[in-house]
Enzyme design. Structure first.
Site, PDB file in Angstrom:
ATOM      1  N   GLU A 108       0.834  -1.206   0.000  1.00 36.64           N
ATOM      2  CA  GLU A 108       0.000   0.000   0.000  1.00 36.64           C
ATOM      3  C   GLU A 108       0.867   1.253   0.000  1.00 36.64           C
ATOM      4  O   GLU A 108       1.834   1.353   0.768  1.00 36.64           O
ATOM      5  CB  GLU A 108      -0.900  -0.031   1.233  1.00 36.64           C
ATOM      6  CG  GLU A 108      -2.331   0.336   0.946  1.00 36.64           C
ATOM      7  CD  GLU A 108      -3.027  -0.622  -0.020  1.00 36.64           C
ATOM      8  OE1 GLU A 108      -3.103  -0.302  -1.226  1.00 36.64           O
ATOM      9  OE2 GLU A 108      -3.494  -1.673   0.442  1.00 36.64           O
ATOM     10  N   HIS A 109       0.503   2.196  -0.869  1.00 37.36           N
ATOM     11  CA  HIS A 109       1.243   3.453  -1.043  1.00 37.36           C
ATOM     12  C   HIS A 109       2.687   3.187  -1.478  1.00 37.36           C
ATOM     13  O   HIS A 109       3.582   3.989  -1.201  1.00 37.36           O
ATOM     14  CB  HIS A 109       1.180   4.323   0.212  1.00 37.36           C
ATOM     15  CG  HIS A 109      -0.188   4.925   0.425  1.00 37.36           C
ATOM     16  ND1 HIS A 109      -0.490   6.223   0.077  1.00 37.36           N
ATOM     17  CD2 HIS A 109      -1.338   4.393   0.893  1.00 37.36           C
ATOM     18  CE1 HIS A 109      -1.772   6.459   0.356  1.00 37.36           C
ATOM     19  NE2 HIS A 109      -2.303   5.355   0.854  1.00 37.36           N
ATOM     20  N   GLY A 156     -16.656   4.798  -3.574  1.00 36.72           N
ATOM     21  CA  GLY A 156     -16.185   5.287  -2.281  1.00 36.72           C
ATOM     22  C   GLY A 156     -15.872   4.194  -1.271  1.00 36.72           C
ATOM     23  O   GLY A 156     -15.676   4.479  -0.096  1.00 36.72           O
ATOM     24  N   ASP A 169      -4.175   0.666  -9.480  1.00 35.46           N
ATOM     25  CA  ASP A 169      -5.585   0.329  -9.688  1.00 35.46           C
ATOM     26  C   ASP A 169      -5.886   0.076 -11.166  1.00 35.46           C
ATOM     27  O   ASP A 169      -6.613  -0.860 -11.516  1.00 35.46           O
ATOM     28  CB  ASP A 169      -6.479   1.454  -9.153  1.00 35.46           C
ATOM     29  CG  ASP A 169      -6.234   1.705  -7.681  1.00 35.46           C
ATOM     30  OD1 ASP A 169      -5.670   0.817  -7.012  1.00 35.46           O
ATOM     31  OD2 ASP A 169      -6.593   2.790  -7.192  1.00 35.46           O
ATOM     32  N   SER A 223     -25.106   7.100 -17.608  1.00 37.62           N
ATOM     33  CA  SER A 223     -24.740   6.314 -16.423  1.00 37.62           C
ATOM     34  C   SER A 223     -26.001   5.817 -15.726  1.00 37.62           C
ATOM     35  O   SER A 223     -26.893   6.611 -15.403  1.00 37.62           O
ATOM     36  CB  SER A 223     -23.934   7.184 -15.451  1.00 37.62           C
ATOM     37  OG  SER A 223     -24.037   6.667 -14.148  1.00 37.62           O
ATOM     38  N   SER A 239     -13.223   3.958  -9.826  1.00 38.22           N
ATOM     39  CA  SER A 239     -12.815   4.892 -10.887  1.00 38.22           C
ATOM     40  C   SER A 239     -11.917   4.199 -11.910  1.00 38.22           C
ATOM     41  O   SER A 239     -12.074   4.403 -13.120  1.00 38.22           O
ATOM     42  CB  SER A 239     -12.143   6.137 -10.297  1.00 38.22           C
ATOM     43  OG  SER A 239     -11.120   5.779  -9.429  1.00 38.22           O
TER      44      SER A 239
HETATM   45  C1  GLA Z   1      -5.250   4.404  -4.188  1.00 38.17           C
HETATM   46  C2  GLA Z   1      -4.480   4.821  -5.436  1.00 38.17           C
HETATM   47  C3  GLA Z   1      -3.403   3.805  -5.786  1.00 38.17           C
HETATM   48  C4  GLA Z   1      -2.524   3.464  -4.580  1.00 38.17           C
HETATM   49  C5  GLA Z   1      -3.400   3.154  -3.358  1.00 38.17           C
HETATM   50  C6  GLA Z   1      -2.592   2.978  -2.112  1.00 38.17           C
HETATM   51  O1  GLA Z   1      -5.990   3.247  -4.460  1.00 38.17           O
HETATM   52  O2  GLA Z   1      -5.351   4.950  -6.541  1.00 38.17           O
HETATM   53  O3  GLA Z   1      -2.607   4.285  -6.851  1.00 38.17           O
HETATM   54  O4  GLA Z   1      -1.617   4.487  -4.303  1.00 38.17           O
HETATM   55  O5  GLA Z   1      -4.363   4.170  -3.118  1.00 38.17           O
HETATM   56  O6  GLA Z   1      -1.799   1.841  -2.212  1.00 38.17           O
END
Ligand code: GLA
Length: 389
Positions: A39-40, A128, A178, A73, A134
């Protein structure tokens, strides 16, 4: 028997027929995702390990003459139309339709002759909830336009383009995870992605034979300060990389972490760096275990990832911490928040015969704290974006 029009692909096609008075030329589906670990790390040029969910966004589409795009949509019932002028200026199309205009913008920027098109969108990916609705929308639209226009854009180059749509047209400074998950995942596998080289390896993650399930718990936490916090985390990481004299935090090996921390001036930045460096290592360790068929053994890595997000990266909230703690106390092998943070979903790796017990324990812990009841579902690693028959 299931009514096909209740299914998302049927709803998109039926919506197309109603709005435009003719059937679509085709339907393209792209999934939401959970991130198993990492993550991140994506915008730090590091490693991630997401897998696609069975929940999908579908675009039913057909070409239309000229540089015109019209999108309906199901969620809002709105139809939005825009032309080349609006597409040329990021920010001119707003709201959910910005993701669609952004994809057209990014394709045109890259020199592709994007066909004018009519689209109808329906989705099962909740908004959300941190499941990348997205990216699913971007991927469902991108793959439709690529196919309708016969554009020369190989699958491995599509995530970067969809990310550009989100970064530059919509204005959200996300990494590439994502969009890669929505486009490149395979059924029964997690996607091990090196976010610097964009090289992928499909890691078998077939839960059934191992007697395991991944429980996905929607924390239902209201998103707090999300807009500012994500860019702030990203900026801290970039500042730290600059201070350390490396292109990105990916370039700090776990073995050099203590040296690197000693060279940083403030405690917040040190904690952000420690999260990213240790998280990259946890992804590598998870992949090594999965490659050798030891899925049960990844639990402690998931839980350590959560502790790092809570204590060092400071992106969890009481609802997600409660879900993780309750799942672990009830016997989950590991649990962590997944996605950008400040709410969203928790995933718990659970022995199949313990899933009900863990789910009940999470519900009880929520009730005790008077939180809005969580959403609970199990996740099967599913395919990435595809044209439907
Ligand atoms: C969101 C962002 C991703 C990634 C995550 C954290 O989903 O869209 O690019 O940075 O947060 O891992």
């Amino acid at each position: 028997m299931t009514d096909p029009h209740r299914e998302v692909a049927g709803r998109a096609a039926a919506g197309f027929q109603t709005v435009y008075g003719e059937p679509p030329a085709g339907r393209w589906a792209a999934p939401g995702r959970v991130n198993l670990i990492g993550e991140h790390t994506d915008y730090n040029d590091g490693f991630v390990l997401p897998f696609a969910l069975p929940l999908r966004t579908v675009s039913a589409a057909a070409p239309q003459p000229g540089d015109r795009w019209t999108v309906w949509s199901e969620l809002t019932g709105e139809t939005v139309a825009f032309g080349a002028d609006e597409v040329a200026t990021p920010g001119r199309v707003t709201g959910w339709a910005a993701y669609v205009a952004g994809v057209v913008w990014a394709l045109r920027e890259a020199g592709h002759a994007v066909p004018g098109a009519r689209l109808a969108i329906a989705s099962d990916v909740p908004l959300g909830a941190g499941l990348s609705s997205s990216a699913a929308l971007e991927a469902a639209v991108l793959t439709a336009l690529v196919d309708l226009g016969g554009l020369d854009l190989p699958t491995e180059h599509q995530p970067r383009l969809a990310q550009r749509a989100e970064n530059h047209y919509v204005g959200a400074p996300t990494g590439i995870m994502d969009q890669s998950a929505a486009i490149r995942c395979r059924a029964g596998h997690a996607l091990f992605l090196d976010c610097r080289t964009e090289r992928v390896e499909h890691i078998p993650f077939d839960l059934d034979p191992a007697g395991l399930v991944v429980l996905v718990i929607d924390s239902r936490a209201p998103h707090r300060h999300v807009d500012g916090e994500y860019p702030a985390r990203r900026a801290s990481c970039e500042k730290a990389a600059a201070l350390l004299g490396v292109p990105a935090l990916r370039d700090v090996p776990a073995a050099d972490l203590d040296d690197a921390l000693a060279r940083l001036p403030d405690d917040d930045v040190r904690r952000r760096v420690r999260h990213v460096v240790t998280e990259n290592q946890r992804v590598l360790d998870t992949v090594a275990l999965l490659r050798s068929g030891q899925a049960r053994q990844i639990g402690p890595l998931l839980t350590a990832s959560h502790a790092s997000m809570r204590d060092d990266f400071a992106i969890t909230v009481p609802e997600v911490d409660t879900a993780v703690d309750a799942a672990l106390a009830a016997g989950a092998l590991g649990a962590r928040m997944t996605g950008g943070g400040f709410g969203g979903c928790v995933l718990a790796l659970v022995q199949a015969d313990q899933a009900d017990r863990v789910a009940t324990a999470v519900m009880a812990a929520y009730a005790e704290r008077r939180f809005t009841a969580p959403g609970l579902t199990t996740a099967t690693p599913s395919p990435g974006a595809t044209r439907l028959p």
